[in-house]
Design a protein around this motif. Structure first.
Motif, PDB file in Angstrom:
ATOM      1  N   LEU A  97     -23.130 -15.300  56.777  1.00 25.50           N
ATOM      2  CA  LEU A  97     -22.598 -16.658  56.856  1.00 25.50           C
ATOM      3  C   LEU A  97     -21.254 -16.675  57.585  1.00 25.50           C
ATOM      4  CD1 LEU A  97     -22.807 -19.629  56.110  1.00 25.50           C
ATOM      5  CD2 LEU A  97     -21.722 -19.091  53.915  1.00 25.50           C
ATOM      6  N   THR A  98     -20.415 -15.672  57.272  1.00 26.29           N
ATOM      7  CA  THR A  98     -19.122 -15.571  57.959  1.00 26.29           C
ATOM      8  C   THR A  98     -19.316 -15.367  59.452  1.00 26.29           C
ATOM      9  OG1 THR A  98     -18.158 -14.596  55.972  1.00 26.29           O
ATOM     10  CG2 THR A  98     -16.937 -14.327  58.029  1.00 26.29           C
ATOM     11  N   ILE A 134     -21.896 -16.327  61.273  1.00 25.24           N
ATOM     12  CA  ILE A 134     -22.394 -17.563  61.878  1.00 25.24           C
ATOM     13  C   ILE A 134     -21.256 -18.557  62.090  1.00 25.24           C
ATOM     14  CG2 ILE A 134     -23.867 -19.568  61.500  1.00 25.24           C
ATOM     15  CD1 ILE A 134     -25.807 -17.732  60.015  1.00 25.24           C
ATOM     16  N   ILE A 135     -20.381 -18.700  61.080  1.00 28.24           N
ATOM     17  CA  ILE A 135     -19.257 -19.628  61.202  1.00 28.24           C
ATOM     18  C   ILE A 135     -18.321 -19.192  62.327  1.00 28.24           C
ATOM     19  CG2 ILE A 135     -17.214 -20.536  60.045  1.00 28.24           C
ATOM     20  CD1 ILE A 135     -18.777 -20.369  57.409  1.00 28.24           C
ATOM     21  N   ARG A 136     -18.060 -17.870  62.395  1.00 25.28           N
ATOM     22  CA  ARG A 136     -17.170 -17.374  63.443  1.00 25.28           C
ATOM     23  C   ARG A 136     -17.756 -17.616  64.830  1.00 25.28           C
ATOM     24  NH1 ARG A 136     -16.364 -12.847  61.388  1.00 25.28           N
ATOM     25  NH2 ARG A 136     -17.817 -11.545  62.561  1.00 25.28           N
ATOM     26  N   LEU A 172     -19.874 -19.979  65.678  1.00 18.55           N
ATOM     27  CA  LEU A 172     -19.826 -21.414  65.975  1.00 18.55           C
ATOM     28  C   LEU A 172     -18.437 -21.827  66.443  1.00 18.55           C
ATOM     29  CD1 LEU A 172     -21.973 -22.882  63.048  1.00 18.55           C
ATOM     30  CD2 LEU A 172     -22.608 -22.725  65.462  1.00 18.55           C
ATOM     31  N   ILE A 173     -17.413 -21.240  65.827  1.00 19.19           N
ATOM     32  CA  ILE A 173     -16.041 -21.531  66.262  1.00 19.19           C
ATOM     33  C   ILE A 173     -15.810 -21.014  67.680  1.00 19.19           C
ATOM     34  CG2 ILE A 173     -13.603 -21.022  65.824  1.00 19.19           C
ATOM     35  CD1 ILE A 173     -14.277 -20.987  62.832  1.00 19.19           C
TER      36      ILE A 173
END
Length: 306
Positions: free
Chosen positions: A2-3, A5-7, A9-10
């Motif tokens: 999850l981390t 994926i978030i990174r 996307l940023i």
């Protein structure tokens, strides 16, 4: 995960920002004045200037860009210069057509390419291997628009099996999918063969065979899974490129997708639609790359995608 994926996307934010800058700059380098086109050739200078002011084209380019960027952040892609409709509605009406065309073409490429690649790898240097690689080379060399025209001539005009234009029924879907999927199938076949040959030569494959494991299980359970990572990369790039590369196929087969929308908008100097469509395609391409990285982890947890 999850981390990660978030990174990722940023990390897409600077990419998309760069896309907006490049697209905005290039679209304003195209010859022609949309205000003049809308006002008509017989319009006076004052009428053209009024049209330019109404469209906001009389403002400095940096001001136009920042106004556009401010609207994009709020998911407002502007209004079409040609017909006054919201750009989001124009894209939405064509979006799923292009996605379906790209998706069906990719599935066709995967099925045909992987079957050909596996057969070629397991029958190395045989007649089948040589024949498949020659056909793959031919598939790589054929321009999509030429193949589309040949398919229309033979299967639509001569035999009458499939429709030559439109989108929706299976008779309309087959020829465009084959046209776009052939090149991808050739690339996947060559990559699958190369990757399979590399894996088949590994020690653990020889060990499995020495233990008496059936050849079918050796190929499909041991070799194929570990050979999939390079193939997944090719598939992801293929699907991403098809999302923005369906222009020729949509033009040849008269399909009302985003590719044809871009061409029509460039001809009409419809800046908002061109910018909005390119931004949507770029976002989809970035998301496809993210899915490819996730697939790496699923196929082989030792792969570091960070």
């Amino acid at each position: 995960m999850l981390t990660f994926i978030i990174r990722r996307l940023i990390q897409t934010i600077p990419v998309l920002l760069g896309v907006t800058i490049i697209t905005f700059s290039l679209i304003h380098l195209i010859p022609g004045d949309p205000a003049q086109i809308l006002a008509g050739e017989a319009a006076s200078g004052d009428q053209v200037e009024q049209m330019r002011e109404r469209l906001g084209l009389n403002q400095p380019l940096p001001t136009q860009y920042f106004n556009y960027l401010k609207d994009v952040v709020t998911l407002d892609f502007g209004t079409s210069i040609r017909n006054g409709r919201p750009v989001g509605d124009e894209i939405g009406a064509r979006f799923w057509v292009t996605v379906e065309l790209a998706l069906y073409s990719t599935i066709f490429s995967i099925i045909l390419g992987m079957i050909a690649g596996i057969i070629s790898a397991t029958k190395r240097y045989s007649f089948a291997d040589t024949g498949i690689m020659i056909i793959a080379l031919f598939g790589l060399s054929m321009p999509n628009f030429w193949m589309g025209l040949m398919l229309i001539q033979y299967f639509s005009i001569n035999l009458g099996w499939f429709a030559s234009s439109g989108w929706g029924t299976w008779q309309q879907i087959v020829l465009p999918v084959v046209t776009l999927g052939t090149t991808g199938a050739a690339i996947i076949a060559r990559m699958t063969r190369s990757s399979m040959l590399e894996v088949i030569g590994q020690d653990y494959i020889r060990t499995a065979r020495a233990k008496g494991v059936k050849e079918r299980y050796v190929i499909y359970q041991h070799a194929l899974k570990n050979a999939m990572i390079p193939v997944v990369t090719v598939v992801g790039l293929q699907f991403g490129s098809l999302l923005g590369g369906t222009v020729l196929a949509e033009s040849v087969f008269a399909i009302n997708g985003m590719g044809r929308l871009i061409i029509d908008s460039i001809r009409a100097r419809d800046f908002p639609i061109v910018q909005g469509t390119v931004l949507v395609v770029s976002l989809l391409f970035v998301l496809v790359n993210l899915l490819v990285d996730i697939a790496y982890k699923v196929l082989n947890k030792r792969v570091d995608v960070d």
